[in-house]
Design an enzyme around this catalytic site. Structure first.
Site, PDB file in Angstrom:
ATOM      1  N   TRP A   1       5.759   6.414  -0.739  1.00  0.00           N
ATOM      2  CA  TRP A   1       5.859   7.425  -1.794  1.00  0.00           C
ATOM      3  C   TRP A   1       5.043   8.669  -1.468  1.00  0.00           C
ATOM      4  O   TRP A   1       4.855   9.514  -2.333  1.00  0.00           O
ATOM      5  CB  TRP A   1       5.513   6.833  -3.160  1.00  0.00           C
ATOM      6  CG  TRP A   1       4.063   6.474  -3.436  1.00  0.00           C
ATOM      7  CD1 TRP A   1       2.987   6.682  -2.639  1.00  0.00           C
ATOM      8  CD2 TRP A   1       3.574   5.890  -4.660  1.00  0.00           C
ATOM      9  NE1 TRP A   1       1.851   6.239  -3.264  1.00  0.00           N
ATOM     10  CE2 TRP A   1       2.180   5.749  -4.510  1.00  0.00           C
ATOM     11  CE3 TRP A   1       4.166   5.471  -5.859  1.00  0.00           C
ATOM     12  CZ2 TRP A   1       1.376   5.193  -5.515  1.00  0.00           C
ATOM     13  CZ3 TRP A   1       3.357   4.925  -6.848  1.00  0.00           C
ATOM     14  CH2 TRP A   1       1.985   4.793  -6.670  1.00  0.00           C
TER      15      TRP A   1
ATOM     16  N   THR B   1       0.812  -1.215   0.000  1.00  0.00           N
ATOM     17  CA  THR B   1       0.000   0.000   0.000  1.00  0.00           C
ATOM     18  C   THR B   1       0.844   1.264   0.000  1.00  0.00           C
ATOM     19  O   THR B   1       1.716   1.424   0.857  1.00  0.00           O
ATOM     20  CB  THR B   1      -0.884   0.008   1.267  1.00  0.00           C
ATOM     21  OG1 THR B   1      -1.556  -1.230   1.352  1.00  0.00           O
ATOM     22  CG2 THR B   1      -1.878   1.147   1.239  1.00  0.00           C
ATOM     23  N   GLU B   2       0.585   2.145  -0.938  1.00  0.00           N
ATOM     24  CA  GLU B   2       1.259   3.440  -1.033  1.00  0.00           C
ATOM     25  C   GLU B   2       2.785   3.295  -1.068  1.00  0.00           C
ATOM     26  O   GLU B   2       3.509   4.179  -0.625  1.00  0.00           O
ATOM     27  CB  GLU B   2       0.845   4.370   0.128  1.00  0.00           C
ATOM     28  CG  GLU B   2      -0.662   4.570   0.243  1.00  0.00           C
ATOM     29  CD  GLU B   2      -1.206   5.542  -0.785  1.00  0.00           C
ATOM     30  OE1 GLU B   2      -0.437   5.978  -1.663  1.00  0.00           O
ATOM     31  OE2 GLU B   2      -2.400   5.858  -0.717  1.00  0.00           O
ATOM     32  N   LEU B   3       3.227   2.153  -1.560  1.00  0.00           N
ATOM     33  CA  LEU B   3       4.658   1.871  -1.663  1.00  0.00           C
ATOM     34  C   LEU B   3       5.349   1.906  -0.291  1.00  0.00           C
ATOM     35  O   LEU B   3       6.543   2.201  -0.193  1.00  0.00           O
ATOM     36  CB  LEU B   3       5.332   2.857  -2.625  1.00  0.00           C
ATOM     37  CG  LEU B   3       6.097   2.229  -3.798  1.00  0.00           C
ATOM     38  CD1 LEU B   3       5.244   1.213  -4.554  1.00  0.00           C
ATOM     39  CD2 LEU B   3       6.606   3.277  -4.762  1.00  0.00           C
ATOM     40  N   VAL B   4       4.596   1.619   0.740  1.00  0.00           N
ATOM     41  CA  VAL B   4       5.214   1.532   2.061  1.00  0.00           C
ATOM     42  C   VAL B   4       6.130   0.310   2.076  1.00  0.00           C
ATOM     43  O   VAL B   4       5.746  -0.766   1.609  1.00  0.00           O
ATOM     44  CB  VAL B   4       4.149   1.432   3.171  1.00  0.00           C
ATOM     45  CG1 VAL B   4       4.824   1.204   4.511  1.00  0.00           C
ATOM     46  CG2 VAL B   4       3.316   2.691   3.201  1.00  0.00           C
TER      47      VAL B   4
END
Lengths: 397, 438
Positions: free
Chosen positions: A299, A145-148
């Site tokens: 990101w 998720t969200e490039l975590v």
């Protein structure tokens, strides 16, 4: 021979309706159906349908040399089925070309890995199943998720059988290195890591229509020129962005579609260049080093960490309250409750509670259906109170 | 008996506690046969009056040059008199300290000339330009008072809170009618010792210019005497009342939350109401009784801070902020759901909210710094600052509902005496100090 790797994130959250204190214990209808339908249909018309048509056109025109990757959330797919089934059909058509790869992520667009590995694995597994059913692909690449991202997320992804994991190319992590190579995550064995080139990605996603930007207006030829300038110093240039960039964040009249229509021609004009999907790039290029990310990066926002979702006390409190329900949720077997449980975990609910100011604050505001972060908090806590009451009642039975 | 009343709120035209009190007072007085006209800055066109009193808006009133000049003269005169007043006060406050009486020399009709200077306009309420509105209201309201007085001779001008004191002072000078100031709240209640000296000044001037002062509790009278220097004999205490014959609708508590305990705070979320003490007490209660639900209803400048604190204490899942209640029905519903209503006011001149809570069947816990505690001897009280004790009291009420119910029963019995009719009698009594034919 450098490759260009486009990966597009496709997501729509389930927005909550105004859920008042008086609704607690009375009403368990949490979603703003009208709004969700309206947004989905609007974005379908402005972005998904025209952009999918364009992608299909480019893939056909370049006879397989234009290749892209998608990651789409479960909440997007479910809303598609409900409000805009034609969008899903057009994605299936793209999948049928064989030039499109679908990645895995958490089905609910959640931040579950922070709290529970079990929950995280279950959500990813659900997403994997969905991808197989919808597109006939068994995803080999994972993006959270969200490039975590962190070392431990890479480790879990490897354990789950993925070949490559994605992350933001955070400057402080990369230090002197560039994101334009394939790496290995620290502490892992065979899994590879690909990192976003945030400068070039954000040139398209954020700066494209910024009149004060020195390179405005950005032409495909210019951008392709930048890519070519990287020849020799890079293996793969990772352009990761929201799919909604095209037609929704950047409207059609900014020329974003024309830019994308022209870009492959300019890139492929140089025979040294090609396009690859995420796994293809990971297969072709060897890892050039090890990247150590001991803490969470993402990101989002200028900080590129998880402060967009968990920084202020409202966010922390809401997170705590949400994941306190975990043990109750694990004990129920009620499809309606479990569906709510999954949808409440969507990271967007916490994104709306963010109280950062300046540029990042404006981005948060752009996405938020609420007037103020506090409204988002109050509403979410009311919903959660009702949800918990229902959970307790069910467990009590 | 004819009364010209000046107020800033009147239901449905902006209604806080002050508006509610004004409604009760006019109803009580009208029932006693008083002919009453209520003048307020502006009225919504669609708003229907809930009272038999005549409502008059001070907006759209033509103001002549002559009147403006006279008002200016009064203001100037007042400035000149400041020194005189200082010298004269020890002698006798009931003497007119302003040298000469306009009513002898000025004919009200003199202000109704054709030389209109402007048409008054107000939006009412409490906006950023409140001070400007208060200043202009003093001229417009004076025009209305003079006009009403000319139509039919009035006996007294009765003004509610500082926003209307300058108007009442001028109207009183120009008409010669006696001025009774009703003190619902002071700057010290609202802001502690950090009040705004401009408002304090207006309050002080108003209370001194008034021929008589009505305070809503002994507590408020004490503030008037001690902090505003008003002579004690000039102040009468008249407690507010409750609308006892009002129909309170009954509300079913939803099945799913019947077994929960709810503790309610409902007020403007401002310094005066002591919201932070409620939050801190909630923390202590939740440590012991984690399933209690706390509700902080209302809105105000401290709301964001309270939310932040609740989030900081990680108790948002048990502590809710439903915002401003939409309409009376929601207010009643909130009270009806409460197992306990808490009013931890730092300084509450009277406090009508606890009376409403009692009417809806909610036991009350109020701060000792509340005026209504003087007339509700059976109410549970606590010092607003004593958070530990407040938490204990809350837990007592939740753990021993019998105790809470007993206090509720006694308070409800006391409440039966607190009618607006009784308040009206007190007000008439106060009038008799300044107008002989009352």
């Amino acid at each position: 021979m450098p490759s260009v790797c486009f990966y597009f994130q496709v997501h729509q959250p389930y927005r909550l309706r105004e859920f008042r204190f008086f609704d607690i214990g009375v009403d368990n209808d949490y979603e703003d159906v009208e709004k969700n339908r309206a947004v989905m249909q609007k974005v379908a018309a402005k972005c998904y349908l025209p952009m999918n048509a364009l992608m299909l056109e480019l893939i056909k025109r370049h006879q397989g040399r234009f290749r892209i990757s998608f990651s789409m959330t479960g909440s997007f797919i479910e809303q598609c089925l409900e409000y805009a089934p034609e969008v899903l059909e057009s994605f299936k058509k793209l999948a049928d070309t064989g030039c499109v790869e679908f990645l895995d992520e958490t089905d609910n667009h959640s931040l579950s890995f922070i709290f529970s590995e079990d929950e995280f694995r279950a959500q990813v597994a659900r997403h994997r199943k969905r991808m197989e059913e919808l597109f006939g692909q068994k995803p080999r690449a994972f993006r959270n998720t969200e490039l975590v991202y962190s070392n431990s997320i890479a480790r879990i992804a490897e354990d789950m059988g993925y070949d490559v994991v994605l992350a933001e190319g955070v400057d402080s992590i990369l230090d002197w290195r560039t994101p334009d190579f394939v790496y290995h995550p620290e502490g892992c064995g065979r899994i590879k890591l690909m990192m976003k080139n945030h400068k070039l990605s954000d040139d398209i996603a954020f700066r494209f229509s910024d009149h004060s930007w020195e390179h405005y207006p950005l032409m495909a030829e210019t951008f392709a020129g930048w890519l070519k300038g990287m020849k020799g110093g890079s293996d793969v240039i990772n352009l990761f962005m929201d799919y909604e960039t095209f037609g929704e964040h950047q409207w059609a009249d900014t020329g974003i579609f024309d830019f994308m229509r022209a870009l492959p021609d300019f890139v492929l004009a140089d025979p040294d260049f090609d396009f690859l999907t995420v796994s293809e790039a990971a297969d072709r290029y060897p890892a050039r080093g090890w990247i150590d990310v001991p803490y969470y990066t993402s990101w989002a926002d200028a900080e590129r960490d998880i402060s967009a979702w968990i920084r202020n006390d409202m966010q922390k409190d809401a997170f705590r309250a949400l994941y306190e329900c975990q043990f109750l949720a694990a004990r129920v077997d009620d499809s309606e409750l479990l569906e709510d449980w999954q949808r409440l975990q969507c990271s967007d609910h916490f994104y709306y509670m963010c109280t950062k100011s300046a540029a990042d604050g404006n981005v948060h505001k752009y996405f938020s259906p609420y007037k103020a972060p506090a409204d988002a908090y109050v509403n979410f806590m009311n919903v959660l109170a009702d949800f918990r009451i229902r959970l307790l009642a069910k467990v009590g039975q | 008996m004819r009364v010209l009343m000046l107020g800033w709120e009147f239901p449905p035209h902006i209604s806080g506690g002050l508006g509610t009190a004004c409604l009760g007072i006019t109803q009580g007085l009208t029932e006693k046969g008083v002919d009453l006209t209520f003048i307020l800055p502006s009225m919504k066109d669609d708003g229907k009056s809930q009272s038999e009193a005549k409502l008059r808006s001070a907006s759209g009133v033509p103001i002549s040059h002559a009147l403006k000049k006279a008002v200016e003269q009064v203001r100037q005169q007042k400035k000149h008199d400041e020194f005189t007043e200082l010298l004269m006060r020890p002698v006798n406050a009931r003497l007119h300290p302003y040298g000469y009486d306009y009513s002898q020399s000025v004919d009200a009709n003199a202000f109704n000339g054709d030389d209109i200077a402007e048409i008054s306009h107000f939006h009412g309420g409490y906006k950023d330009d409140l001070m400007d509105e208060v200043y202009r209201f003093s001229t417009a309201a004076a025009a209305v008072v003079l006009e009403e007085n000319a139509k039919k001779k009035a006996d007294v001008i009765h003004a509610h809170d500082w926003m209307t004191y300058p108007a009442a002072t001028i109207a009183s000078r120009l008409s010669g009618l006696p001025f009774v100031a009703h003190l619902h709240a002071t700057e010290f209640d609202r802001c502690g010792d950090n009040g705004w000296d401009v408002i304090y000044g207006i309050e002080r001037d108003g209370l001194h210019a008034a021929d008589h002062v009505i305070a809503v509790s002994e507590r408020t009278k004490r503030i008037a005497v001690e902090r505003y220097g008003v002579p004690e004999h000039k102040v009468s205490v008249v407690y507010n009342g409750a609308f006892l014959n009002e129909d309170i609708p009954t509300f079913e508590i939803p099945e799913a939350i019947k077994n929960e305990k709810r503790v309610l705070f409902m007020a403007r979320i401002t310094f005066q109401k002591g919201p932070e003490y409620f939050v801190e007490a909630a923390r202590l209660v939740l440590n012991e009784m984690p399933n209690t639900r706390f509700i902080m209803a209302g809105s105000g400048d401290l709301l964001p801070r309270m939310m932040k604190r609740v989030a900081e204490l990680r108790m948002g899942s048990q502590f809710h902020f439903p915002g401003f209640m939409r309409g009376k029905n929601e207010v009643y519903r909130m009270y009806s759901m409460a197992d306990l209503f808490v009013m931890p006011s730092v300084s509450e001149p009277f406090g009508i909210a606890p009376l409403e809570a009692l009417q809806c069947g909610a036991p009350i816990l109020i701060s000792k710094q509340s005026g209504c505690a003087e007339v509700l001897p059976a109410a549970l009280t606590v010092d607003y600052w004593d958070v530990r004790r407040m938490a204990d009291r809350i837990m007592d009420c939740l753990n021993y509902p019998v105790m809470a119910q007993e206090s509720l029963r006694q308070c409800q019995a006391d409440l039966q005496l607190l009618t607006w009719g009784r308040a009206a009698e007190g007000i008439l009594q106060a009038y008799s100090h300044v107008c002989p034919n009352a």
